[in-house]
Design a protein around this motif. Structure first.
Motif, PDB file in Angstrom:
ATOM      1  N   PRO A 175      30.305   0.677 -30.723  1.00 38.31           N
ATOM      2  CA  PRO A 175      29.950   0.199 -29.379  1.00 38.31           C
ATOM      3  C   PRO A 175      30.086  -1.316 -29.258  1.00 38.31           C
ATOM      4  N   ASP A 176      30.170  -1.775 -28.003  1.00 38.12           N
ATOM      5  CA  ASP A 176      30.194  -3.204 -27.698  1.00 38.12           C
ATOM      6  C   ASP A 176      28.849  -3.646 -27.151  1.00 38.12           C
ATOM      7  N   ALA A 177      28.404  -4.829 -27.578  1.00 38.35           N
ATOM      8  CA  ALA A 177      27.250  -5.467 -26.953  1.00 38.35           C
ATOM      9  C   ALA A 177      27.680  -6.084 -25.624  1.00 38.35           C
ATOM     10  N   THR A 178      26.847  -6.901 -25.018  1.00 38.04           N
ATOM     11  CA  THR A 178      27.183  -7.515 -23.723  1.00 38.04           C
ATOM     12  C   THR A 178      27.475  -9.004 -23.897  1.00 38.04           C
ATOM     13  N   PRO A 179      28.416  -9.543 -23.101  1.00 35.82           N
ATOM     14  CA  PRO A 179      28.647 -10.987 -23.090  1.00 35.82           C
ATOM     15  C   PRO A 179      27.778 -11.648 -22.026  1.00 35.82           C
ATOM     16  N   PRO A 180      27.631 -12.962 -22.047  1.00 36.93           N
ATOM     17  CA  PRO A 180      26.862 -13.646 -21.006  1.00 36.93           C
ATOM     18  C   PRO A 180      27.429 -13.410 -19.612  1.00 36.93           C
ATOM     19  N   ASP A 181      28.758 -13.358 -19.498  1.00 38.56           N
ATOM     20  CA  ASP A 181      29.420 -13.138 -18.215  1.00 38.56           C
ATOM     21  C   ASP A 181      30.212 -11.844 -18.273  1.00 38.56           C
ATOM     22  N   PRO A 182      29.624 -10.722 -17.808  1.00 35.80           N
ATOM     23  CA  PRO A 182      30.316  -9.429 -17.899  1.00 35.80           C
ATOM     24  C   PRO A 182      31.542  -9.325 -16.995  1.00 35.80           C
ATOM     25  N   SER A 183      31.706 -10.273 -16.068  1.00 41.08           N
ATOM     26  CA  SER A 183      32.839 -10.199 -15.146  1.00 41.08           C
ATOM     27  C   SER A 183      34.143 -10.689 -15.768  1.00 41.08           C
ATOM     28  N   HIS A 196      21.704 -14.720 -24.622  1.00 37.19           N
ATOM     29  CA  HIS A 196      21.531 -14.181 -23.269  1.00 37.19           C
ATOM     30  C   HIS A 196      20.901 -12.797 -23.299  1.00 37.19           C
ATOM     31  N   ALA A 197      21.222 -12.000 -24.317  1.00 36.94           N
ATOM     32  CA  ALA A 197      20.699 -10.628 -24.378  1.00 36.94           C
ATOM     33  C   ALA A 197      19.184 -10.627 -24.539  1.00 36.94           C
ATOM     34  N   GLY A 198      18.673 -11.574 -25.343  1.00 34.52           N
ATOM     35  CA  GLY A 198      17.227 -11.685 -25.508  1.00 34.52           C
ATOM     36  C   GLY A 198      16.559 -12.250 -24.279  1.00 34.52           C
ATOM     37  N   ARG A 216      17.554 -12.168 -21.187  1.00 34.86           N
ATOM     38  CA  ARG A 216      17.622 -11.238 -20.051  1.00 34.86           C
ATOM     39  C   ARG A 216      16.990  -9.891 -20.384  1.00 34.86           C
ATOM     40  N   ASP A 217      16.563  -9.728 -21.626  1.00 39.80           N
ATOM     41  CA  ASP A 217      15.961  -8.477 -22.098  1.00 39.80           C
ATOM     42  C   ASP A 217      16.880  -7.288 -21.820  1.00 39.80           C
ATOM     43  N   ILE A 218      18.150  -7.424 -22.216  1.00 37.71           N
ATOM     44  CA  ILE A 218      19.107  -6.329 -22.093  1.00 37.71           C
ATOM     45  C   ILE A 218      18.603  -5.123 -22.886  1.00 37.71           C
ATOM     46  N   ASP A 219      18.613  -3.961 -22.263  1.00 34.76           N
ATOM     47  CA  ASP A 219      18.082  -2.760 -22.912  1.00 34.76           C
ATOM     48  C   ASP A 219      19.159  -2.134 -23.803  1.00 34.76           C
ATOM     49  N   ASP A 220      19.401  -2.757 -24.947  1.00 35.32           N
ATOM     50  CA  ASP A 220      20.412  -2.237 -25.856  1.00 35.32           C
ATOM     51  C   ASP A 220      19.951  -0.994 -26.609  1.00 35.32           C
ATOM     52  N   VAL A 221      18.662  -0.876 -26.869  1.00 33.25           N
ATOM     53  CA  VAL A 221      18.164   0.356 -27.493  1.00 33.25           C
ATOM     54  C   VAL A 221      18.393   1.543 -26.554  1.00 33.25           C
ATOM     55  N   GLY A 222      18.085   1.341 -25.274  1.00 37.15           N
ATOM     56  CA  GLY A 222      18.339   2.389 -24.293  1.00 37.15           C
ATOM     57  C   GLY A 222      19.813   2.738 -24.204  1.00 37.15           C
ATOM     58  N   PHE A 223      20.664   1.712 -24.290  1.00 34.55           N
ATOM     59  CA  PHE A 223      22.108   1.960 -24.254  1.00 34.55           C
ATOM     60  C   PHE A 223      22.550   2.800 -25.450  1.00 34.55           C
ATOM     61  N   VAL A 224      22.097   2.447 -26.639  1.00 33.65           N
ATOM     62  CA  VAL A 224      22.486   3.213 -27.827  1.00 33.65           C
ATOM     63  C   VAL A 224      22.004   4.661 -27.711  1.00 33.65           C
ATOM     64  N   ASN A 225      20.798   4.853 -27.229  1.00 31.32           N
ATOM     65  CA  ASN A 225      20.265   6.203 -27.059  1.00 31.32           C
ATOM     66  C   ASN A 225      21.091   6.992 -26.050  1.00 31.32           C
ATOM     67  N   PHE A 226      21.434   6.361 -24.924  1.00 28.03           N
ATOM     68  CA  PHE A 226      22.240   7.008 -23.895  1.00 28.03           C
ATOM     69  C   PHE A 226      23.654   7.275 -24.403  1.00 28.03           C
ATOM     70  N   MET A 227      24.188   6.341 -25.179  1.00 30.51           N
ATOM     71  CA  MET A 227      25.508   6.540 -25.776  1.00 30.51           C
ATOM     72  C   MET A 227      25.522   7.769 -26.689  1.00 30.51           C
ATOM     73  N   LEU A 228      24.446   7.948 -27.463  1.00 30.07           N
ATOM     74  CA  LEU A 228      24.367   9.124 -28.335  1.00 30.07           C
ATOM     75  C   LEU A 228      24.309  10.406 -27.518  1.00 30.07           C
ATOM     76  N   ASP A 229      23.612  10.369 -26.371  1.00 28.69           N
ATOM     77  CA  ASP A 229      23.618  11.528 -25.472  1.00 28.69           C
ATOM     78  C   ASP A 229      25.035  11.815 -24.987  1.00 28.69           C
ATOM     79  N   ASP A 230      25.723  10.767 -24.550  1.00 29.64           N
ATOM     80  CA  ASP A 230      27.086  10.915 -24.044  1.00 29.64           C
ATOM     81  C   ASP A 230      28.015  11.425 -25.137  1.00 29.64           C
ATOM     82  N   LEU A 231      27.848  10.899 -26.349  1.00 27.69           N
ATOM     83  CA  LEU A 231      28.657  11.349 -27.477  1.00 27.69           C
ATOM     84  C   LEU A 231      28.460  12.836 -27.744  1.00 27.69           C
ATOM     85  N   SER A 232      27.199  13.292 -27.668  1.00 27.80           N
ATOM     86  CA  SER A 232      26.904  14.709 -27.915  1.00 27.80           C
ATOM     87  C   SER A 232      27.486  15.615 -26.848  1.00 27.80           C
ATOM     88  N   ASN A 233      27.702  15.078 -25.649  1.00 24.44           N
ATOM     89  CA  ASN A 233      28.345  15.853 -24.593  1.00 24.44           C
ATOM     90  C   ASN A 233      29.856  15.945 -24.783  1.00 24.44           C
TER      91      ASN A 233
END
Length: 322
Positions: free
Chosen positions: A100-108, A128-130, A132-149
């Motif tokens: 997976p990829d993390a997020t950059p300061p400017d996603p655009s 920036h991730a700290g 802005r409190d980017i929810d990376d744990v939530g992303f990894v969890n959701f990614m695992l759901d998507d992977l299982s699908n």
């Protein structure tokens, strides 16, 4: 009467076709192709990407283990795949390798190592991730759901590894998704969270170099590639914190001391869990046994004294979720 019977038969046939359609759709969701594929999912208002390498033998019928590899600060999933050799290991050992990829300061705009670096929210509050409190744990969890699908996944053998900032994120994922992750393998990073318990024990193998200029084994002030300085704690602090969470004995056993590689084992802990801690003499801030995409003047030397990918996979095989 005949009309009623006929209507009932038509209804049953229609319902059977409908059920067959649902089954067909579900089967189609499970991919049967090997190789690399990039997926984009929407999480918390951001488009997030991850690469999956399915092994050559993948046929869509067998449930496979998963190894998630989290890149370092400024890196990418594609770069981590090149540096670590996890895709080749997946072909050899028959598992799904996920990058997976993390997020950059400017996603655009496109991510760039120096000017727009992708960084994980590893719990330290840095970057920036700290902030802005980017929810990376939530992303990894959701990614695992998507992977299982999309693929057939062995839910008892989901493993996470990472390098540097990705190693710190690996600690955080292991702590906050302990009910889902079987074992973790941080390489040259810190466990920044202060927590008192894990819901489920998660065994860990940790590797680091004795000449790491960015995460010194004994801690100290470092200058980062982005021109800022940070004071890093000793690596041993993170090991001790995880040892306590697993309720392992505080004194380790030396299980290897050869050719510049030392390995210490803590355990057994809760439900047979353990911690392995490897130090590699002369290694800088690079993946042991892999290749570095950054100049030696920034990160130090590589090594062939140990192949981290092989050592980590061997450890993972012995630690499925209980």
């Amino acid at each position: 009467m005949r009309r009623a019977v006929l209507a009932l038969i038509i209804a049953l046939l229609t319902f059977g076709c409908f059920l067959g359609g649902i089954t067909y759709v579900r089967r189609m969701r499970t991919r049967q192709t090997s190789g690399d594929e990039t997926f984009t999912i929407r999480w918390n208002g951001l488009n997030r990407r991850y690469i999956v390498h399915a092994p050559r033998s993948y046929d869509g019928r067998t449930r496979l283990p998963v190894v998630v590899m989290l890149h370092g600060a400024g890196g990418t999933g594609a770069g981590a795949m090149e540096e670590t050799g996890w895709a080749q290991k997946a072909d050899e050992a028959n598992f799904l390798a996920v990058f997976p990829d993390a997020t950059p300061p400017d996603p655009s705009t496109s991510a760039q190592f120096l000017t727009n670096p992708q960084i994980w929210n590893d719990g330290s509050g840095r970057g920036h991730a700290g902030r802005r409190d980017i929810d990376d744990v939530g992303f990894v969890n959701f990614m695992l759901d998507d992977l299982s699908n999309r693929f057939r996944v062995d839910e008892n053998r989901i493993f996470v590894t990472g390098f540097s900032n990705g190693a710190s994120m690996t600690f955080r994922v292991g702590a906050e998704l302990s009910s889902r992750v079987a074992a973790i393998a941080p390489v040259s990073g810190h466990f920044w969270l202060n927590i008192s318990k894990l819901d489920h024990p998660v065994s860990m193998i940790f590797l680091t170099g004795t000449e790491d200029p960015l995460n010194p084994i004994n801690g100290g002030e470092v200058r980062l590639p982005w021109g800022t300085t940070e004071n890093k704690p000793p690596i041993k602090e993170s090991i001790v914190k995880w040892v306590k969470l697993l309720e392992c004995p505080s004194e380790p056993k030396i299980i290897q001391d050869k050719d510049g590689v030392k390995a210490f084992a803590y355990g057994p802990g809760r439900e047979g869990s353990e911690v392995l801690f490897h130090t590699i003499e002369g290694l800088g801030h690079t993946w042991p046994g892999g290749k570095s995409l950054l100049p030696e003047r920034l990160v130090g030397k590589t090594t062939d004294k140990i192949k981290a990918t092989d050592a980590i996979w061997n450890f993972f095989q012995n630690h499925p979720k209980k």
